[in-house]
Design a protein around this motif. Structure first.
Motif, short mmCIF file in Angstrom:
data_model
loop_
_atom_site.label_atom_id
_atom_site.label_comp_id
_atom_site.label_asym_id
_atom_site.label_seq_id
_atom_site.Cartn_x
_atom_site.Cartn_y
_atom_site.Cartn_z
N MET A 1 39.89 20.15 -19.66
CA MET A 1 38.60 20.31 -18.99
C MET A 1 38.81 20.33 -17.48
SD MET A 1 35.36 20.69 -19.38
CE MET A 1 35.19 20.20 -21.09
N MET A 2 38.20 21.30 -16.86
CA MET A 2 38.32 21.39 -15.41
C MET A 2 37.48 20.31 -14.74
SD MET A 2 37.29 24.62 -13.00
CE MET A 2 38.34 25.70 -13.94
N LYS A 3 38.05 19.60 -13.79
CA LYS A 3 37.34 18.57 -13.07
C LYS A 3 36.67 19.17 -11.83
CE LYS A 3 40.35 14.79 -14.60
NZ LYS A 3 41.25 13.70 -14.17
N ASN A 4 35.55 18.56 -11.47
CA ASN A 4 34.86 18.97 -10.24
C ASN A 4 34.64 20.49 -10.20
OD1 ASN A 4 34.95 16.26 -9.26
ND2 ASN A 4 37.07 16.61 -8.61
N VAL A 5 34.01 21.00 -11.25
CA VAL A 5 33.83 22.45 -11.38
C VAL A 5 33.05 23.02 -10.20
CG1 VAL A 5 32.83 24.29 -12.79
CG2 VAL A 5 33.97 22.37 -13.89
N LEU A 6 31.95 22.37 -9.85
CA LEU A 6 31.13 22.89 -8.75
C LEU A 6 31.93 22.95 -7.45
CD1 LEU A 6 27.69 21.15 -9.38
CD2 LEU A 6 28.18 23.59 -9.54
N GLU A 7 32.69 21.90 -7.18
CA GLU A 7 33.50 21.88 -5.97
C GLU A 7 34.52 23.01 -5.97
OE1 GLU A 7 36.24 18.76 -3.35
OE2 GLU A 7 35.46 18.17 -5.32
N LYS A 8 35.12 23.24 -7.12
CA LYS A 8 36.10 24.33 -7.26
C LYS A 8 35.44 25.68 -7.02
CE LYS A 8 40.03 26.28 -8.53
NZ LYS A 8 41.23 26.23 -7.65
N LEU A 9 34.23 25.87 -7.57
CA LEU A 9 33.52 27.13 -7.41
C LEU A 9 33.19 27.40 -5.95
CD1 LEU A 9 31.07 27.01 -10.46
CD2 LEU A 9 33.20 28.31 -10.28
N VAL A 10 32.77 26.35 -5.23
CA VAL A 10 32.46 26.50 -3.81
C VAL A 10 33.70 26.83 -3.01
CG1 VAL A 10 31.68 25.26 -1.75
CG2 VAL A 10 30.41 25.02 -3.89
N MET A 11 34.80 26.17 -3.31
CA MET A 11 36.06 26.45 -2.63
C MET A 11 36.50 27.88 -2.86
SD MET A 11 38.16 22.91 -3.37
CE MET A 11 39.71 23.64 -2.82
N ASN A 12 36.30 28.38 -4.08
CA ASN A 12 36.67 29.76 -4.40
C ASN A 12 35.85 30.76 -3.59
OD1 ASN A 12 38.67 29.06 -6.20
ND2 ASN A 12 37.39 29.29 -8.02
N SER A 13 34.57 30.45 -3.43
CA SER A 13 33.72 31.35 -2.63
C SER A 13 34.15 31.35 -1.17
CB SER A 13 32.25 30.94 -2.76
OG SER A 13 31.69 31.44 -3.95
N ARG A 14 34.47 30.19 -0.65
CA ARG A 14 34.94 30.12 0.74
C ARG A 14 36.23 30.93 0.91
NH1 ARG A 14 33.39 23.91 1.07
NH2 ARG A 14 31.27 24.10 1.90
#
Length: 271
Positions: A1-14
């Protein structure tokens, strides 16, 4: 399971912003079709079908193939709009194939991405998007500031907004904004688990309260409601429709289908 999914998604957008992913040069016209009106006038299930080749929850969904052909198959099946992933990381999305589709279809298009910056909204406008996605959780959890400003900016640029919520608090906050459509994501973005009862639970009291006043269409604070994620069958459509959803955003189950047109048509005729 991926942890901190939202944080990862935001980092990917940046990361995608920094790499110039959204630097679009030419401007394309958007659709002339009013999506909300087409949903309102539709006697069958109103689908927004999604073109995506990968996701954090599913990994690889479909081997990459011509997105324009996929779009046309979905349209032949009766979809009312297309949701197109433009996020390159985890979703294998691309502004390039959004542009290819825009050049070949006339129905409304939703830019599906993790929108955190006006640069992405500028890209949506140039690509000919009619709508772009915002995720309420990103603002409630402090990953992104000032949702109202991004919504105003979108409206000033002729775009409409689908604002997605998952929890009761997110849903209540979304309803108070000037977003054009509110989506209920049946997927928990923290755990990636899906529960269609999310739509039922969030709409139960609101629909009952506003319908009791004999309000016209769109009884929830004037918002049209789209149920998203985990929709696989005509039974799912029927269930969510009875819960009060006005339309249905469906991606993975259609993308996995060996006959996209047939699958879309069957889901459309669930109502």
């Amino acid at each position: 399971m991926m942890k901190n999914v939202l944080e990862k998604l935001v980092m990917n957008s940046r990361k995608a912003i920094d790499e110039g992913c959204y630097n679009i040069t030419k401007t394309l016209p958007k659709s002339k079709i009013d999506l909300k009106k087409s949903i309102r006038d539709n006697k069958h299930a109103s689908l927004i079908t999604e073109i995506k080749f990968s996701s954090p929850a599913e990994g690889k969904i479909k081997k990459y193939s011509d997105p324009v052909q996929i779009a046309k198959s979905m349209m032949s099946g009766g979809t009312k709009a297309l949701s197109i992933l433009t996020q390159p990381y985890l979703f294998d999305g691309s502004p390039d194939y959004f542009i290819k589709i825009r050049k070949n279809v006339k129905i409304p298009l939703l830019m599906k991405d993790i929108i955190i910056d006006k640069i992405q909204i500028d890209a949506a406008k140039k690509m000919g998007a009619d709508y772009f996605l915002l995720i309420q959780a990103l603002f409630d959890k402090g990953f992104v500031d000032d949702i109202d400003e991004l919504i105003r900016y979108g409206h000033r640029n002729g775009l409409k907004i689908l604002l997605e919520a998952h929890t009761k608090t997110e849903f209540e906050n979304a309803l108070k904004t000037r977003a054009d459509i509110v989506g209920i994501n049946n997927r928990n973005l923290n755990t990636l688990e899906i529960n269609l009862d999310t739509t039922r639970n969030l709409l139960h009291n609101y629909r009952r309260r506003w319908r009791s006043k004999k309000m016209p269409f769109e009884p929830v604070y004037g918002k049209m409601i789209v149920s998203e994620s985990g929709i696989k069958s005509t039974n799912d459509i029927d269930f969510l429709h009875n819960c009060g959803a006005d339309a249905f955003l469906i991606g993975t189950s259609i993308m996995k289908s060996s006959d996209i047109q047939k699958t879309v048509s069957e889901l459309v005729n669930a109502i």
